[in-house]
Design an enzyme around this catalytic site. Structure first.
Site, PDB file in Angstrom:
ATOM      1  N   GLY A 207      15.868  62.417  28.855  1.00 46.78           N
ATOM      2  CA  GLY A 207      15.796  62.775  27.450  1.00 46.78           C
ATOM      3  C   GLY A 207      15.369  64.202  27.174  1.00 46.78           C
ATOM      4  O   GLY A 207      14.859  64.907  28.046  1.00 46.78           O
ATOM      5  N   GLU A 208      15.615  64.616  25.951  1.00 45.01           N
ATOM      6  CA  GLU A 208      15.210  65.946  25.494  1.00 45.01           C
ATOM      7  C   GLU A 208      13.963  65.750  24.620  1.00 45.01           C
ATOM      8  O   GLU A 208      14.049  65.277  23.483  1.00 45.01           O
ATOM      9  CB  GLU A 208      16.368  66.575  24.693  1.00 45.01           C
ATOM     10  CG  GLU A 208      16.004  67.826  23.918  1.00 45.01           C
ATOM     11  CD  GLU A 208      15.250  68.880  24.735  1.00 45.01           C
ATOM     12  OE1 GLU A 208      15.767  69.353  25.748  1.00 45.01           O
ATOM     13  OE2 GLU A 208      14.111  69.220  24.337  1.00 45.01           O
TER      14      GLU A 208
ATOM     15  N   GLU B  67      13.060  55.487  33.102  1.00 46.74           N
ATOM     16  CA  GLU B  67      12.383  55.674  34.373  1.00 46.74           C
ATOM     17  C   GLU B  67      11.223  56.653  34.281  1.00 46.74           C
ATOM     18  O   GLU B  67      11.210  57.537  33.436  1.00 46.74           O
ATOM     19  CB  GLU B  67      13.396  56.192  35.408  1.00 46.74           C
ATOM     20  CG  GLU B  67      14.286  55.081  35.876  1.00 46.74           C
ATOM     21  CD  GLU B  67      15.635  55.558  36.375  1.00 46.74           C
ATOM     22  OE1 GLU B  67      15.928  56.763  36.247  1.00 46.74           O
ATOM     23  OE2 GLU B  67      16.387  54.721  36.879  1.00 46.74           O
TER      24      GLU B  67
ATOM     25  N   CYS C 211       6.270  62.402  36.223  1.00 46.66           N
ATOM     26  CA  CYS C 211       7.420  62.871  35.451  1.00 46.66           C
ATOM     27  C   CYS C 211       7.767  61.787  34.438  1.00 46.66           C
ATOM     28  O   CYS C 211       8.106  60.667  34.791  1.00 46.66           O
ATOM     29  CB  CYS C 211       8.567  63.130  36.424  1.00 46.66           C
ATOM     30  SG  CYS C 211      10.048  63.703  35.612  1.00 46.66           S
TER      31      CYS C 211
ATOM     32  N   CYS D 134      20.035  60.621  26.758  1.00 43.93           N
ATOM     33  CA  CYS D 134      19.763  61.926  26.140  1.00 43.93           C
ATOM     34  C   CYS D 134      20.875  62.195  25.132  1.00 43.93           C
ATOM     35  O   CYS D 134      22.037  61.885  25.386  1.00 43.93           O
ATOM     36  CB  CYS D 134      19.740  63.030  27.200  1.00 43.93           C
ATOM     37  SG  CYS D 134      19.323  64.647  26.524  1.00 43.93           S
TER      38      CYS D 134
ATOM     39  N   SER E 286      15.021  75.151  30.348  1.00 41.87           N
ATOM     40  CA  SER E 286      16.159  74.974  31.250  1.00 41.87           C
ATOM     41  C   SER E 286      17.198  76.031  30.911  1.00 41.87           C
ATOM     42  O   SER E 286      18.025  75.852  30.032  1.00 41.87           O
ATOM     43  CB  SER E 286      16.747  73.574  31.051  1.00 41.87           C
ATOM     44  OG  SER E 286      15.790  72.613  31.432  1.00 41.87           O
ATOM     45  N   LEU E 287      17.124  77.145  31.612  1.00 40.74           N
ATOM     46  CA  LEU E 287      17.990  78.276  31.267  1.00 40.74           C
ATOM     47  C   LEU E 287      19.363  78.134  31.935  1.00 40.74           C
ATOM     48  O   LEU E 287      20.383  78.107  31.265  1.00 40.74           O
ATOM     49  CB  LEU E 287      17.299  79.584  31.679  1.00 40.74           C
ATOM     50  CG  LEU E 287      17.957  80.862  31.210  1.00 40.74           C
ATOM     51  CD1 LEU E 287      18.004  80.943  29.694  1.00 40.74           C
ATOM     52  CD2 LEU E 287      17.232  82.086  31.780  1.00 40.74           C
TER      53      LEU E 287
ATOM     54  N   CYS F 184      24.306  67.199  34.321  1.00 41.54           N
ATOM     55  CA  CYS F 184      23.188  66.238  34.290  1.00 41.54           C
ATOM     56  C   CYS F 184      23.669  64.803  34.136  1.00 41.54           C
ATOM     57  O   CYS F 184      24.414  64.484  33.214  1.00 41.54           O
ATOM     58  CB  CYS F 184      22.238  66.600  33.156  1.00 41.54           C
ATOM     59  SG  CYS F 184      20.911  65.398  32.938  1.00 41.54           S
TER      60      CYS F 184
ATOM     61  N   CYS G 231      15.679  65.327  39.964  1.00 41.76           N
ATOM     62  CA  CYS G 231      16.100  65.803  38.644  1.00 41.76           C
ATOM     63  C   CYS G 231      17.535  65.436  38.325  1.00 41.76           C
ATOM     64  O   CYS G 231      18.413  65.560  39.151  1.00 41.76           O
ATOM     65  CB  CYS G 231      16.044  67.316  38.572  1.00 41.76           C
ATOM     66  SG  CYS G 231      14.530  67.980  39.135  1.00 41.76           S
TER      67      CYS G 231
ATOM     68  N   SER H 172       9.497  70.272  29.246  1.00 40.34           N
ATOM     69  CA  SER H 172      10.732  70.974  29.588  1.00 40.34           C
ATOM     70  C   SER H 172      11.773  70.743  28.492  1.00 40.34           C
ATOM     71  O   SER H 172      12.021  69.612  28.081  1.00 40.34           O
ATOM     72  CB  SER H 172      11.259  70.458  30.926  1.00 40.34           C
ATOM     73  OG  SER H 172      12.531  71.019  31.200  1.00 40.34           O
TER      74      SER H 172
ATOM     75  N   CYS I 253      24.513  68.064  28.827  1.00 43.90           N
ATOM     76  CA  CYS I 253      24.619  69.141  29.821  1.00 43.90           C
ATOM     77  C   CYS I 253      25.575  68.683  30.920  1.00 43.90           C
ATOM     78  O   CYS I 253      25.473  67.552  31.406  1.00 43.90           O
ATOM     79  CB  CYS I 253      23.246  69.495  30.371  1.00 43.90           C
ATOM     80  SG  CYS I 253      22.117  70.014  29.064  1.00 43.90           S
TER      81      CYS I 253
ATOM     82  N   ASN J 170      21.357  68.411  42.231  1.00 42.20           N
ATOM     83  CA  ASN J 170      21.426  67.064  42.813  1.00 42.20           C
ATOM     84  C   ASN J 170      22.737  66.424  42.390  1.00 42.20           C
ATOM     85  O   ASN J 170      22.914  66.124  41.209  1.00 42.20           O
ATOM     86  CB  ASN J 170      20.299  66.183  42.265  1.00 42.20           C
ATOM     87  CG  ASN J 170      18.985  66.511  42.904  1.00 42.20           C
ATOM     88  OD1 ASN J 170      18.909  66.742  44.101  1.00 42.20           O
ATOM     89  ND2 ASN J 170      17.947  66.560  42.097  1.00 42.20           N
TER      90      ASN J 170
HETATM   91  N1  SAH Z   1      15.963  67.510  28.754  1.00 36.22           N
HETATM   92  C1  SAH Z   1      14.995  68.382  29.282  1.00 36.22           C
HETATM   93  C2  SAH Z   1      14.095  67.756  30.306  1.00 36.22           C
HETATM   94  C3  SAH Z   1      14.692  66.793  31.295  1.00 36.22           C
HETATM   95  S1  SAH Z   1      15.749  67.396  32.538  1.00 36.22           S
HETATM   96  C4  SAH Z   1      15.651  69.620  29.852  1.00 36.22           C
HETATM   97  O1  SAH Z   1      16.863  69.649  29.966  1.00 36.22           O
HETATM   98  O2  SAH Z   1      14.921  70.568  30.126  1.00 36.22           O
HETATM   99  C5  SAH Z   1      14.672  68.132  33.763  1.00 36.22           C
HETATM  100  C6  SAH Z   1      15.303  69.307  34.512  1.00 36.22           C
HETATM  101  O3  SAH Z   1      16.284  68.828  35.459  1.00 36.22           O
HETATM  102  C7  SAH Z   1      16.047  70.267  33.612  1.00 36.22           C
HETATM  103  O4  SAH Z   1      15.793  71.605  33.951  1.00 36.22           O
HETATM  104  C8  SAH Z   1      17.478  69.928  33.888  1.00 36.22           C
HETATM  105  O5  SAH Z   1      18.333  70.966  33.531  1.00 36.22           O
HETATM  106  C9  SAH Z   1      17.450  69.631  35.353  1.00 36.22           C
HETATM  107  N2  SAH Z   1      18.608  68.883  35.839  1.00 36.22           N
HETATM  108  C10 SAH Z   1      19.390  68.026  35.159  1.00 36.22           C
HETATM  109  N3  SAH Z   1      20.364  67.539  35.953  1.00 36.22           N
HETATM  110  C11 SAH Z   1      20.193  68.081  37.175  1.00 36.22           C
HETATM  111  C12 SAH Z   1      20.862  67.943  38.426  1.00 36.22           C
HETATM  112  N4  SAH Z   1      21.891  67.113  38.571  1.00 36.22           N
HETATM  113  N5  SAH Z   1      20.386  68.647  39.482  1.00 36.22           N
HETATM  114  C13 SAH Z   1      19.312  69.445  39.346  1.00 36.22           C
HETATM  115  N6  SAH Z   1      18.627  69.614  38.195  1.00 36.22           N
HETATM  116  C14 SAH Z   1      19.066  68.945  37.111  1.00 36.22           C
HETATM  117 FE1  SF4 Z   2      19.509  66.041  28.330  1.00 34.77          FE
HETATM  118 FE2  SF4 Z   2      18.008  67.708  29.805  1.00 34.77          FE
HETATM  119 FE3  SF4 Z   2      20.036  66.283  30.905  1.00 34.77          FE
HETATM  120 FE4  SF4 Z   2      20.581  68.294  29.248  1.00 34.77          FE
HETATM  121  S1  SF4 Z   2      19.556  68.444  31.253  1.00 34.77           S
HETATM  122  S2  SF4 Z   2      21.540  66.248  29.222  1.00 34.77           S
HETATM  123  S3  SF4 Z   2      18.918  68.134  27.780  1.00 34.77           S
HETATM  124  S4  SF4 Z   2      18.162  65.456  30.035  1.00 34.77           S
END
Ligand code: SAH
Ligand code: SF4
Length: 418
Positions: free
Chosen positions: A219-220, A137, A150, A157, A273-274, A164, A393, A251, A161, A350
Site C-alpha cells: 500500500g501507499e 502481510e 515492515c 495499492c 521511492s524515486l 511492483c 520488497c 515510504s 507502479c 525482485n
Molecule cells: N507504496 C510505498 C511503500 C511500499 S513499497 C512506496 O512505493 O514507496 C516499498 C518499496 O519497495 C518502494 O520503494 C517500492 O518502490 C519498492 N518496490 C516495489 N516493488 C519492487 C520490486 N519488485 N523490487 C524491488 N523493490 C520494489
Molecule cells: Fe503501490 Fe508502492 Fe507498489 Fe507503487 S511501489 S504500486 S506505490 S506499493
C-alpha cells in the site's frame, strides 16, 4: 460544513499535469471497513479512549488517569484480556469487556525464513458479512543490533507502479489505525517482545526485538493518511509502544501534498521511492509522477521539516536492468539530489511472475553505487531478505489474489536460482 473527502477521493481530482484518464494512474479503494459490533480498543488514540471511558460512565475528572492506565496495558504490556489490567477496577474492566475487545487482526499464517525473517499473513474482515476476507502481510527482519518491522497500510495499492507486484492487485481497501497498530502488537505477541510484567524486567527494553518500523509493506501510506498518522503517533508514544520517530520511516511513491502534511502532522523519517531521474521514465515506472512530477516531489522533500544530516531523507532506487541503471543515470541522480540531506538506497529488483523487468547485473549495481558513494552519499544496497517466503520488497501481494500453482512454481524457481 461537509467533512473533507477521504485522501484517496481527494487524490483523484483533476490535475493539470495529467493528460490521460486518472484510472490508469490510480484505482479507487473498493470496499469500506465496517466496525464490528464490539470494537477493539487497539489503535485508539488517547482522545478516542477517553470517549470510550465516557461511554461506559467514567466521570470526566477521572478519564485522563484511566486513559493512562489503558494506554499502559494495551500498548506497553500488550495484554489481550481486560482481566489482566490489574490496576483497573474490576467494575470498569467488566464494563469495558461488555462493549469492547482487545482484538488484533487474525493471523492466518506465519512463515519463518532461513535468514530469520518472519512473515505474517493477516486476515481482515470485508465490508459485508460472509464476504471473502482480505489478507495483508507484515514482515519482521532481524539484523545485527536491531529488528525492523515492515508494516502494511492498505490491502493492495491504489497505485500501479509497473515494477511492483502489490500494484497489480485489483482489490484495495484502506487499513484502519487499529489494523496498522495491530500489526505491531501481533509481531510483539509472536516474538515475545513485550515489556516484562514485573518492574525489574522493564530494563529488558535494551533487548527489545522490534526497534524500527518501516511503512514499506503493501500500500501507499500517504493515500491512507489519517489512519497511518494515528497509528504512527501511537507507535511513537513513549508511554506505550515507544519506538521513536527517528526509528520510524514512512515510504511514499511521492504523494506531494501529503508529504507536506506528514511533515506537519506525523514527523517520522521519510523515504521517497524515486527510481528514475527523468520525468519521462518515472512517468512509466511510477505513474503517479504524471500528477506530481520530480520537480514538485523534490521541492516537497527540500521543505520537509527538520532535515539535517541526522534526519536525512532516504531515496529508494530500484535497479532495473537497462532501464534506469546507466552510469549517466547515477551521475544525474547525484546532481538532482544536490542540497538535500539524503541517503540513497539501491534496491535490487525482485522479480515476480509476469513482471517485464530484470534486476541489474551485480557489477552494474556496484559501479552505480560507486558513483553515488564518491559523491559523498552512503549508498547501501538493500540486501533482499526473506526471498524464500516472498517477503522482499514489491512481493508483498496477499493471497487475496492467489497465485496459480504454475506461478508459484515459477516464482520459487526464480528465488532458488538467485
Ligand atoms: N507504496 C510505498 C511503500 C511500499 S513499497 C512506496 O512505493 O514507496 C516499498 C518499496 O519497495 C518502494 O520503494 C517500492 O518502490 C519498492 N518496490 C516495489 N516493488 C519492487 C520490486 N519488485 N523490487 C524491488 N523493490 C520494489
Ligand atoms: Fe503501490 Fe508502492 Fe507498489 Fe507503487 S511501489 S504500486 S506505490 S506499493
Amino acid at each position: 460544513m461537509p467533512s473533507p473527502a477521504p485522501a484517496y477521493l481527494w487524490a483523484m481530482t483533476a490535475s493539470p499535469h495529467v493528460s490521460e484518464p486518472l484510472s490508469r494512474i490510480e484505482k479507487a479503494p473498493l470496499e469500506r471497513y465496517v466496525a464490528p459490533a464490539k470494537p477493539s480498543l487497539v489503535g485508539m488514540t488517547r482522545s478516542e479512549l477517553s470517549a470510550v471511558l465516557g461511554e461506559v460512565g467514567v466521570p470526566e475528572a477521572q478519564r485522563r488517569m484511566r486513559v493512562q492506565q489503558l494506554w499502559h496495558w494495551i500498548y506497553l504490556r500488550g495484554v489481550r484480556a481486560f482481566d489482566e489490567m490489574t490496576s483497573v477496577s474490576k467494575d470498569l474492566r467488566a464494563a469495558l469487556d461488555r462493549r469492547f475487545t482487545l482484538t488484533r487482526p487474525e493471523v492466518a499464517a506465519e512463515q519463518v525464513s532461513v535468514d530469520g525473517t518472519r512473515k505474517w499473513l493477516l486476515r481482515l474482515p470485508g465490508e459485508h458479512a460472509g464476504e471473502r476476507a482480505y489478507e495483508v502481510e507484515c514482515v519482521y527482519i532481524p539484523d545485527a543490533g536491531r529488528g525492523t518491522l515492515c508494516v502494511s497500510s492498505q490491502v493492495g495499492c491504489t497505485l500501479n507502479c509497473s515494477f511492483c507486484h502489490t500494484g497489480t492487485q485489483r482489490l484495495v481497501r484502506n487499513l484502519t489505525a487499529g489494523e496498522i497498530v495491530g500489526q505491531i502488537l501481533i509481531a510483539r505477541d509472536r516474538l515475545g517482545d513485550w515489556v516484562g510484567r514485573s518492574p525489574s524486567e522493564r530494563e529488558a527494553d535494551a533487548t527489545r526485538l522490534i526497534t524500527n518500523i518501516v511503512m514499506m509493506g503493501m500500500g501507499e501510506p500517504l493515500y491512507n493518511f489519517e489512519a497511518v498518522r494515528d497509528a504512527l503517533l501511537i507507535a511513537a508514544d513513549g508511554d506505550g509502544i515507544g519506538i521513536s520517530k527517528r526509528k520510524i520511516t514512512l515510504s511514499t511513491s511521492g504523494v506531494v501534498p501529503n508529504i507536506v502534511r506528514a511533515g506537519a502532522e506525523i514527523g517520522v523519517m521519510l523515504a521517497v521511492s524515486l527510481h528514475a531521474v527523468r520525468d519521462e521514465l518515472r512517468d512509466q515506472l511510477v505513474p503517479l509522477n504524471r500528477k506530481y512530477p520530480i520537480r514538485d516531489l523534490l521541492a516537497a522533500c527540500r521543505e520537509y521539516p527538520g532535515l539535517s544530516n541526522a534526519r536525512r531523507i532516504t531515496f529508494e532506487y530500484v535497479m532495473l536492468k537497462g532501464i534506469n541503471d546507466s552510469l549517466a543515470d547515477a551521475k544525474a541522480l547525484v546532481k538532482l539530489l544536490k542540497g538535500i540531506p539524503a541517503k540513497i538506497n539501491l534496491i535490487p529488483f525482485n522479480p515476480w511472475p509476469g513482471s517485464s523487468y530484470e534486476c541489474s547485473d551485480w557489477e552494474q549495481i556496484e559501479k552505480f553505487s560507486e558513483i553515488i558513494f564518491n559523491a559523498g552519499y552512503a549508498s547501501p544496497v538493500r540486501t533482499p531478505r526473506g526471498r524464500d517466503i516472498l517477503a522482499a520488497c514489491g512481493q508483498l501481494k496477499s493471497a487475496t489474489e492467489k497465485l496459480s500453482v504454475r506461478e508459484r512454481m515459477a516464482l520459487r524457481a526464480m528465488v532458488m536460482t538467485e
